[in-house]
Design an enzyme around this catalytic site. Sequence first.
Site, PDB file in Angstrom:
ATOM      1  N   ARG A 170       0.748  -1.192  -0.472  1.00 33.67           N
ATOM      2  CA  ARG A 170      -0.017   0.189   0.174  1.00 33.67           C
ATOM      3  C   ARG A 170       1.013   1.204  -0.285  1.00 33.67           C
ATOM      4  O   ARG A 170       0.995   1.779   1.209  1.00 33.67           O
ATOM      5  CB  ARG A 170      -0.938  -0.248   1.292  1.00 33.67           C
ATOM      6  CG  ARG A 170      -2.197   0.934   1.051  1.00 33.67           C
ATOM      7  CD  ARG A 170      -2.802   0.790   2.413  1.00 33.67           C
ATOM      8  NE  ARG A 170      -2.388   0.843   3.759  1.00 33.67           N
ATOM      9  CZ  ARG A 170      -2.837   0.522   4.318  1.00 33.67           C
ATOM     10  NH1 ARG A 170      -3.469   0.309   5.037  1.00 33.67           N
ATOM     11  NH2 ARG A 170      -2.180   0.525   5.633  1.00 33.67           N
ATOM     12  N   LYS A 217       7.744 -18.517   9.073  1.00 33.93           N
ATOM     13  CA  LYS A 217       7.481 -18.518  10.384  1.00 33.93           C
ATOM     14  C   LYS A 217       7.484 -17.669  11.111  1.00 33.93           C
ATOM     15  O   LYS A 217       7.838 -16.678  10.289  1.00 33.93           O
ATOM     16  CB  LYS A 217       9.810 -19.283  10.967  1.00 33.93           C
ATOM     17  CG  LYS A 217       9.727 -18.392  11.156  1.00 33.93           C
ATOM     18  CD  LYS A 217      11.085 -18.882  12.488  1.00 33.93           C
ATOM     19  CE  LYS A 217      11.848 -18.394  12.977  1.00 33.93           C
ATOM     20  NZ  LYS A 217      12.038 -17.332  13.921  1.00 33.93           N
ATOM     21  N   HIS A 254      15.156 -20.750   7.630  1.00 32.57           N
ATOM     22  CA  HIS A 254      16.340 -20.392   6.939  1.00 32.57           C
ATOM     23  C   HIS A 254      17.468 -21.140   7.527  1.00 32.57           C
ATOM     24  O   HIS A 254      18.538 -21.119   6.645  1.00 32.57           O
ATOM     25  CB  HIS A 254      16.849 -19.026   6.716  1.00 32.57           C
ATOM     26  CG  HIS A 254      17.064 -18.303   8.332  1.00 32.57           C
ATOM     27  ND1 HIS A 254      15.982 -17.812   9.200  1.00 32.57           N
ATOM     28  CD2 HIS A 254      18.572 -18.015   8.920  1.00 32.57           C
ATOM     29  CE1 HIS A 254      17.532 -17.284  10.525  1.00 32.57           C
ATOM     30  NE2 HIS A 254      18.339 -17.740  10.038  1.00 32.57           N
ATOM     31  N   LYS A 288      21.700 -23.226   5.443  1.00 29.68           N
ATOM     32  CA  LYS A 288      22.721 -22.873   5.812  1.00 29.68           C
ATOM     33  C   LYS A 288      23.231 -24.162   4.931  1.00 29.68           C
ATOM     34  O   LYS A 288      23.100 -25.041   5.735  1.00 29.68           O
ATOM     35  CB  LYS A 288      23.395 -23.051   7.191  1.00 29.68           C
ATOM     36  CG  LYS A 288      21.655 -21.064   7.656  1.00 29.68           C
ATOM     37  CD  LYS A 288      22.346 -21.037   9.272  1.00 29.68           C
ATOM     38  CE  LYS A 288      21.426 -19.511   9.876  1.00 29.68           C
ATOM     39  NZ  LYS A 288      22.387 -18.383   9.617  1.00 29.68           N
ATOM     40  N   GLU A 312      22.713 -15.069  20.751  1.00 31.53           N
ATOM     41  CA  GLU A 312      22.877 -14.338  20.038  1.00 31.53           C
ATOM     42  C   GLU A 312      23.494 -13.354  21.164  1.00 31.53           C
ATOM     43  O   GLU A 312      23.262 -12.734  22.208  1.00 31.53           O
ATOM     44  CB  GLU A 312      21.870 -13.859  18.968  1.00 31.53           C
ATOM     45  CG  GLU A 312      21.020 -14.568  18.378  1.00 31.53           C
ATOM     46  CD  GLU A 312      20.011 -14.163  17.607  1.00 31.53           C
ATOM     47  OE1 GLU A 312      19.978 -13.221  16.423  1.00 31.53           O
ATOM     48  OE2 GLU A 312      18.736 -14.316  18.470  1.00 31.53           O
ATOM     49  N   ASP A 336      10.070 -18.531  18.590  1.00 36.65           N
ATOM     50  CA  ASP A 336      11.013 -17.885  17.628  1.00 36.65           C
ATOM     51  C   ASP A 336      12.268 -19.289  17.117  1.00 36.65           C
ATOM     52  O   ASP A 336      12.648 -18.799  16.057  1.00 36.65           O
ATOM     53  CB  ASP A 336      11.753 -16.576  18.239  1.00 36.65           C
ATOM     54  CG  ASP A 336      12.392 -15.782  17.004  1.00 36.65           C
ATOM     55  OD1 ASP A 336      11.752 -15.687  16.288  1.00 36.65           O
ATOM     56  OD2 ASP A 336      13.499 -15.406  17.780  1.00 36.65           O
ATOM     57  N   HIS A 384      14.522 -23.481  14.139  1.00 32.98           N
ATOM     58  CA  HIS A 384      15.637 -24.096  14.173  1.00 32.98           C
ATOM     59  C   HIS A 384      15.807 -25.509  14.476  1.00 32.98           C
ATOM     60  O   HIS A 384      16.683 -26.587  14.036  1.00 32.98           O
ATOM     61  CB  HIS A 384      16.582 -22.802  14.143  1.00 32.98           C
ATOM     62  CG  HIS A 384      15.426 -21.146  14.006  1.00 32.98           C
ATOM     63  ND1 HIS A 384      15.368 -21.023  12.962  1.00 32.98           N
ATOM     64  CD2 HIS A 384      15.962 -20.284  14.126  1.00 32.98           C
ATOM     65  CE1 HIS A 384      15.312 -19.924  12.007  1.00 32.98           C
ATOM     66  NE2 HIS A 384      15.199 -19.164  12.697  1.00 32.98           N
ATOM     67  N   LYS A 414      18.582 -14.031  23.277  1.00 39.09           N
ATOM     68  CA  LYS A 414      19.125 -13.275  23.279  1.00 39.09           C
ATOM     69  C   LYS A 414      19.807 -12.187  24.195  1.00 39.09           C
ATOM     70  O   LYS A 414      19.986 -12.365  25.239  1.00 39.09           O
ATOM     71  CB  LYS A 414      17.869 -11.970  22.979  1.00 39.09           C
ATOM     72  CG  LYS A 414      17.307 -12.196  21.336  1.00 39.09           C
ATOM     73  CD  LYS A 414      17.274 -11.949  20.261  1.00 39.09           C
ATOM     74  CE  LYS A 414      15.733 -12.410  19.464  1.00 39.09           C
ATOM     75  NZ  LYS A 414      16.222 -12.590  17.985  1.00 39.09           N
TER      76      LYS A 414
HETATM   77  C1  BG6 Z   1      15.663 -16.055  13.264  1.00 39.77           C
HETATM   78  C2  BG6 Z   1      14.993 -15.396  14.936  1.00 39.77           C
HETATM   79  O1  BG6 Z   1      14.123 -16.864  12.859  1.00 39.77           O
HETATM   80  O2  BG6 Z   1      16.318 -16.471  13.738  1.00 39.77           O
HETATM   81  C3  BG6 Z   1      15.437 -13.845  15.207  1.00 39.77           C
HETATM   82  O3  BG6 Z   1      13.079 -14.835  14.217  1.00 39.77           O
HETATM   83  C4  BG6 Z   1      16.906 -14.469  15.647  1.00 39.77           C
HETATM   84  O4  BG6 Z   1      14.950 -13.376  16.498  1.00 39.77           O
HETATM   85  C5  BG6 Z   1      17.611 -15.463  13.791  1.00 39.77           C
HETATM   86  O5  BG6 Z   1      17.262 -13.148  15.399  1.00 39.77           O
HETATM   87  C6  BG6 Z   1      18.365 -15.448  14.165  1.00 39.77           C
HETATM   88  O6  BG6 Z   1      19.300 -16.174  12.573  1.00 39.77           O
HETATM   89  P1  BG6 Z   1      20.816 -16.348  12.911  1.00 39.77           P
HETATM   90  O7  BG6 Z   1      21.016 -16.822  10.923  1.00 39.77           O
HETATM   91  O8  BG6 Z   1      21.445 -14.981  11.992  1.00 39.77           O
HETATM   92  O9  BG6 Z   1      21.389 -16.927  13.604  1.00 39.77           O
END
Ligand code: BG6
Length: 506
Positions: free
Chosen positions: A60, A167, A197, A201, A235, A254, A259, A357
Amino acid sequence: MSNPLRSARDRRLPKVAGPCSMVLFGVTGDLARKKIMPAIYDLANRGFLPPGFGLVGFARREWADEDFAAVVHDAVREHARTPFREDVWQQLSEGIRFVAGDINDPAAYAELKTTVEDMDSRRGTMGNHAFYLSIPPGLFPVVITHLKDCGLTARTTDQWRRVVVEKPFGHDLASAQELDRVLSSAFTPDEIFRIDHYLGKETVQNILAVRFANAMFEPIWNNRYVDNVQITQAEDIGIGGRAGYYDGIGAARDVIQNHLLQLLALTAMEEPLSFQPREVRQEKEKVLSAITLPPDLDLHTSRGQYATGWQGGIPVLGFLDEEGIPPTSTTETFAALRVTIENRRWAGVPFYLRTGKRLGRRVTEVAVIFKKAPHLPFDDNAVGELSDNALVFRIQPDEGVTVRFGSKVPGTPSLELRDVTMDFQYGDSFVDTSPEAYERLILDVLLGEPPLFPNSAEVDLSWKILDPVLNHWASLGQPEQYASGGWGPASSYDMIARDGRVWRRP
Ligand code: BG6
């Protein structure tokens, strides 16, 4: 007669996507700018996209095609992995279109259809279209219904349609199943691509390669030799500007639901009959079905929220002080749990999963920790500094594989032993840098290759594992606070100490 050498080489030739276009919903989002648009350019630059590839943005905004092309251009300049080449960009940008419209407005979808059809005839995309929904899942039903109603999901037998979703795949089992019902109302299972994702990798794909291409690991990959497995995704950053997404979701939904459970499945699954998607998924589903939670979730799970403090010498806000987070939020930013796998190979081996985190550093790894040798014919003094053998898949950032074992300290008159490591580093062994996960995954969508995308059964099984933990936590109120820059709340240390073990310090 076919020449086996020749066909082996042919199989290694890169596969280039056929004529097609991708319609992107959510063009103004972070993901589109930082990952999706750069990945499309990188694919074009590496020669994986057809010359007539089309990219259609839908949002939009009062944008013309050129305005959207400028947005893509900036995203590419800022975030692409490969060098910017004017000729590649020129070719790509000629296929960029924009449809301005409200996601609820049927007229906007009619215009989208005209645009896509126009692309078919002018650019030769031949009626093959992927719809990438980089938007909150709450909006999926309305988009899917409109795509269907305006005829965009209908196709002839020589054309394809695919839908790509990010997701979270729901927030529990029931909502995941509802989401699936919505997607399935317009697309067949083969046409639905769910992006996790991590599966794109290189280092994650290497888990199966290392396990099944070698003779020396599989014989010890079981409860006779493995003491425990620790899967960590840590992280150092906080939630940044993602309060809207993160609050109410939290670390377990998350990262663990997708993952980490996928990493666990790849680490623990049986050898598939082949790498055909059906065979790999079958094995992953089997192992996910065998995962069991401990009876007492208080003792074997942990959750926390990062507190105001310091990280790397810089003052940082606590989660509850982050912009957009209500001070009463019970969302966890750290989650850990212990599961076991009830099958012959893994019975009795705990798998510890943790994510958070604002932890000590950014690192993702799968550590397989072995039992002690049954007998150590050395003095107690000699083995004092010896820890357990371990094989560690270093997913990121320092990609590779490490084997830790004991070795004699040179020059000591008496036998003295210490831990040493043998390291495989991608950078030392391979010249090319690894493609970004999104490059691989978007190319696979365009090629119609599903092995790296979780199917609905895997998603449902992951929620079945997590739902009881989430329900339990929901009854507990405020999570424990933990110091930014550390390794999580005290309860996570307690939980593993109860089993007589410690977390690895990555
Ligand atoms: C995402 C999460 O799927 O993966 C994020 O939503 C996270 O919160 C991220 O930071 C981490 O991805 P990567 O590839 O940096 O480990």
